[in-house]
Write a protein that holds these residues in place. Structure first.
Motif, PDB file in Angstrom:
ATOM      1  N   PRO A  79       0.833  -1.212   0.000  1.00  0.00           N
ATOM      2  CA  PRO A  79       0.000   0.000   0.000  1.00  0.00           C
ATOM      3  C   PRO A  79       0.866   1.260   0.000  1.00  0.00           C
ATOM      4  CG  PRO A  79      -0.810  -1.568   1.611  1.00  0.00           C
ATOM      5  CD  PRO A  79       0.498  -2.107   1.109  1.00  0.00           C
ATOM      6  N   SER A  80       0.424   2.261  -0.725  1.00  0.00           N
ATOM      7  CA  SER A  80       1.207   3.496  -0.861  1.00  0.00           C
ATOM      8  C   SER A  80       1.319   4.280   0.444  1.00  0.00           C
ATOM      9  CB  SER A  80       0.610   4.383  -1.949  1.00  0.00           C
ATOM     10  OG  SER A  80      -0.733   4.685  -1.636  1.00  0.00           O
ATOM     11  N   ASN A  81       0.394   4.032   1.390  1.00  0.00           N
ATOM     12  CA  ASN A  81       0.428   4.786   2.649  1.00  0.00           C
ATOM     13  C   ASN A  81       1.348   4.161   3.696  1.00  0.00           C
ATOM     14  OD1 ASN A  81      -1.155   2.556   3.235  1.00  0.00           O
ATOM     15  ND2 ASN A  81      -2.745   3.718   4.311  1.00  0.00           N
ATOM     16  N   MET A  82       2.086   3.121   3.339  1.00  0.00           N
ATOM     17  CA  MET A  82       3.031   2.519   4.291  1.00  0.00           C
ATOM     18  C   MET A  82       4.297   3.367   4.367  1.00  0.00           C
ATOM     19  SD  MET A  82       2.723  -1.581   3.530  1.00  0.00           S
ATOM     20  CE  MET A  82       4.043  -2.022   4.655  1.00  0.00           C
ATOM     21  N   SER A  83       4.765   3.557   5.600  1.00  0.00           N
ATOM     22  CA  SER A  83       6.010   4.310   5.796  1.00  0.00           C
ATOM     23  C   SER A  83       7.200   3.442   5.396  1.00  0.00           C
ATOM     24  CB  SER A  83       6.142   4.725   7.264  1.00  0.00           C
ATOM     25  OG  SER A  83       6.413   3.585   8.067  1.00  0.00           O
ATOM     26  N   GLY A  84       8.351   4.074   5.308  1.00  0.00           N
ATOM     27  CA  GLY A  84       9.574   3.343   4.988  1.00  0.00           C
ATOM     28  C   GLY A  84       9.869   2.262   6.014  1.00  0.00           C
ATOM     29  N   LEU A  85       9.674   2.586   7.293  1.00  0.00           N
ATOM     30  CA  LEU A  85       9.908   1.613   8.360  1.00  0.00           C
ATOM     31  C   LEU A  85       8.945   0.426   8.235  1.00  0.00           C
ATOM     32  CD1 LEU A  85      11.377   0.775  10.943  1.00  0.00           C
ATOM     33  CD2 LEU A  85       9.715   2.121  12.234  1.00  0.00           C
ATOM     34  N   GLU A  86       7.690   0.709   7.906  1.00  0.00           N
ATOM     35  CA  GLU A  86       6.711  -0.374   7.732  1.00  0.00           C
ATOM     36  C   GLU A  86       7.088  -1.259   6.546  1.00  0.00           C
ATOM     37  OE1 GLU A  86       2.524   1.433   9.391  1.00  0.00           O
ATOM     38  OE2 GLU A  86       3.282   2.193   7.468  1.00  0.00           O
ATOM     39  N   ARG A  87       7.573  -0.680   5.487  1.00  0.00           N
ATOM     40  CA  ARG A  87       7.990  -1.453   4.319  1.00  0.00           C
ATOM     41  C   ARG A  87       9.170  -2.359   4.658  1.00  0.00           C
ATOM     42  NH1 ARG A  87       5.937   0.354  -0.624  1.00  0.00           N
ATOM     43  NH2 ARG A  87       4.635   2.198  -0.395  1.00  0.00           N
ATOM     44  N   VAL A  88      10.150  -1.798   5.355  1.00  0.00           N
ATOM     45  CA  VAL A  88      11.317  -2.586   5.759  1.00  0.00           C
ATOM     46  C   VAL A  88      10.882  -3.701   6.714  1.00  0.00           C
ATOM     47  CG1 VAL A  88      13.488  -2.509   7.065  1.00  0.00           C
ATOM     48  CG2 VAL A  88      12.994  -0.754   5.349  1.00  0.00           C
ATOM     49  N   SER A  89       9.996  -3.380   7.654  1.00  0.00           N
ATOM     50  CA  SER A  89       9.503  -4.379   8.606  1.00  0.00           C
ATOM     51  C   SER A  89       8.764  -5.506   7.884  1.00  0.00           C
ATOM     52  CB  SER A  89       8.578  -3.744   9.637  1.00  0.00           C
ATOM     53  OG  SER A  89       9.272  -2.783  10.389  1.00  0.00           O
ATOM     54  N   ALA A  90       7.921  -5.138   6.928  1.00  0.00           N
ATOM     55  CA  ALA A  90       7.174  -6.152   6.165  1.00  0.00           C
ATOM     56  C   ALA A  90       8.127  -7.057   5.403  1.00  0.00           C
ATOM     57  CB  ALA A  90       6.195  -5.472   5.206  1.00  0.00           C
ATOM     58  N   LYS A  91       9.132  -6.467   4.765  1.00  0.00           N
ATOM     59  CA  LYS A  91      10.106  -7.271   4.018  1.00  0.00           C
ATOM     60  C   LYS A  91      10.900  -8.180   4.953  1.00  0.00           C
ATOM     61  CE  LYS A  91      10.576  -4.248   0.052  1.00  0.00           C
ATOM     62  NZ  LYS A  91      11.447  -3.416  -0.768  1.00  0.00           N
ATOM     63  N   LEU A  92      11.270  -7.664   6.121  1.00  0.00           N
ATOM     64  CA  LEU A  92      12.019  -8.467   7.093  1.00  0.00           C
ATOM     65  C   LEU A  92      11.184  -9.637   7.598  1.00  0.00           C
ATOM     66  CD1 LEU A  92      14.492  -8.982   8.872  1.00  0.00           C
ATOM     67  CD2 LEU A  92      13.491  -7.415  10.552  1.00  0.00           C
ATOM     68  N   VAL A  93       9.937  -9.391   7.953  1.00  0.00           N
ATOM     69  CA  VAL A  93       9.074 -10.471   8.456  1.00  0.00           C
ATOM     70  C   VAL A  93       8.846 -11.508   7.366  1.00  0.00           C
ATOM     71  CG1 VAL A  93       6.739 -11.035   9.257  1.00  0.00           C
ATOM     72  CG2 VAL A  93       7.988  -9.142  10.302  1.00  0.00           C
ATOM     73  N   VAL A 156       5.138 -15.716  13.018  1.00  0.00           N
ATOM     74  CA  VAL A 156       3.774 -15.877  12.488  1.00  0.00           C
ATOM     75  C   VAL A 156       2.813 -14.955  13.236  1.00  0.00           C
ATOM     76  CG1 VAL A 156       1.841 -17.497  12.238  1.00  0.00           C
ATOM     77  CG2 VAL A 156       4.144 -18.186  11.563  1.00  0.00           C
ATOM     78  N   ALA A 157       2.991 -14.817  14.544  1.00  0.00           N
ATOM     79  CA  ALA A 157       2.135 -13.910  15.318  1.00  0.00           C
ATOM     80  C   ALA A 157       2.293 -12.470  14.815  1.00  0.00           C
ATOM     81  CB  ALA A 157       2.464 -14.008  16.808  1.00  0.00           C
ATOM     82  N   LEU A 158       3.532 -12.043  14.560  1.00  0.00           N
ATOM     83  CA  LEU A 158       3.768 -10.699  14.007  1.00  0.00           C
ATOM     84  C   LEU A 158       3.088 -10.542  12.649  1.00  0.00           C
ATOM     85  CD1 LEU A 158       7.537  -9.948  14.744  1.00  0.00           C
ATOM     86  CD2 LEU A 158       5.562  -8.654  15.546  1.00  0.00           C
ATOM     87  N   HIS A 159       3.188 -11.564  11.836  1.00  0.00           N
ATOM     88  CA  HIS A 159       2.587 -11.552  10.502  1.00  0.00           C
ATOM     89  C   HIS A 159       1.063 -11.406  10.599  1.00  0.00           C
ATOM     90  CE1 HIS A 159       2.381 -12.491   6.244  1.00  0.00           C
ATOM     91  NE2 HIS A 159       1.627 -13.542   6.458  1.00  0.00           N
ATOM     92  N   ILE A 160       0.459 -12.159  11.488  1.00  0.00           N
ATOM     93  CA  ILE A 160      -0.999 -12.099  11.678  1.00  0.00           C
ATOM     94  C   ILE A 160      -1.406 -10.738  12.232  1.00  0.00           C
ATOM     95  CG2 ILE A 160      -2.916 -13.043  13.030  1.00  0.00           C
ATOM     96  CD1 ILE A 160      -1.493 -15.809  12.754  1.00  0.00           C
ATOM     97  N   LEU A 161      -0.671 -10.254  13.233  1.00  0.00           N
ATOM     98  CA  LEU A 161      -0.989  -8.939  13.811  1.00  0.00           C
ATOM     99  C   LEU A 161      -0.871  -7.826  12.763  1.00  0.00           C
ATOM    100  CD1 LEU A 161       0.714  -9.236  17.312  1.00  0.00           C
ATOM    101  CD2 LEU A 161      -1.753  -9.124  16.823  1.00  0.00           C
ATOM    102  N   ALA A 162       0.136  -7.917  11.922  1.00  0.00           N
ATOM    103  CA  ALA A 162       0.293  -6.902  10.878  1.00  0.00           C
ATOM    104  C   ALA A 162      -0.878  -6.952   9.895  1.00  0.00           C
ATOM    105  CB  ALA A 162       1.615  -7.101  10.138  1.00  0.00           C
ATOM    106  N   ALA A 163      -1.293  -8.158   9.521  1.00  0.00           N
ATOM    107  CA  ALA A 163      -2.436  -8.285   8.604  1.00  0.00           C
ATOM    108  C   ALA A 163      -3.702  -7.724   9.242  1.00  0.00           C
ATOM    109  CB  ALA A 163      -2.631  -9.754   8.221  1.00  0.00           C
ATOM    110  N   LEU A 164      -3.903  -8.013  10.518  1.00  0.00           N
ATOM    111  CA  LEU A 164      -5.076  -7.470  11.218  1.00  0.00           C
ATOM    112  C   LEU A 164      -4.992  -5.951  11.367  1.00  0.00           C
ATOM    113  CD1 LEU A 164      -5.582 -10.234  13.922  1.00  0.00           C
ATOM    114  CD2 LEU A 164      -6.983  -9.814  11.887  1.00  0.00           C
TER     115      LEU A 164
END
Length: 182
Positions: A79-93, A156-164
């Protein structure tokens, strides 16, 4: 629904692999923890371990398919509204999830190989022992397998929490585009 991913959503093959691997991992945890209710050496305990090893082989096969599919196909945009930190976090997870999909079965296979214990596939055949018996290495890979199982739960918990979070707070399509019937 298309088999292939687009820049907006995941295709049916990615969804199938994602959910099949998730279900296999849940079943794996159930099999390992449920077997502890049976006496050591009992046929029930052995049956649970046979299934655990069989589904572990299935999991690594599907994980390899998913890795290949990930790198040969298109990936939906973040999503375009994700910050740089959120993008890096998503890629890391996501990197850690892919790593876990490989580390868990590989450490289990190495534990069994070095322990000279069979790795059956639904009692149809067994993976041949290719490594010499080494109880120290078998023990090392047992510990690696066990420790990584706890780490996987956290990832997996982080992944689920991020999706929620994306679904309930951001109200974007991150969760919806991975749901099986979306």
């Amino acid at each position: 629904m298309s088999l292939h991913n687009t820049t907006e959503k995941f295709g049916s093959l990615t969804k199938l692999l994602h959910w099949a691997i998730f279900i296999l991992f849940v079943v794996q945890y159930y099999l390992v923890y449920r077997r502890e209710y049976f006496p050591k050496g009992s046929s029930e305990k052995m049956q649970y371990m046979m299934l655990h090893k069989t589904f572990g082989l299935c999991a690594i096969f599907l994980a390899l398919m998913m890795l290949i599919w990930r790198y040969v196909g298109t990936r939906p945009n973040m999503p375009s509204n994700m910050s740089g930190l959120e993008r890096v976090s998503a890629k890391l997870v996501h990197f850690l999830l892919y790593l876990a999909m490989l580390v868990m079965p590989i450490t289990g296979i190495l534990m069994s190989q070095f322990g000279q214990r069979p790795i059956p596939f639904f009692n149809w055949f067994s993976v041949p022992n290719l490594l010499s018996k080494n109880e120290a290495l078998s023990g090392f890979f047992y510990n690696a397998h066990k420790i990584s199982s706890y780490i996987v739960i956290g990832i997996v918990a982080l992944h689920i929490l991020a999706a929620l979070f994306h679904h309930t707070v951001r109200k974007d399509t991150v969760l919806k585009r991975m749901l099986p019937f979306g």
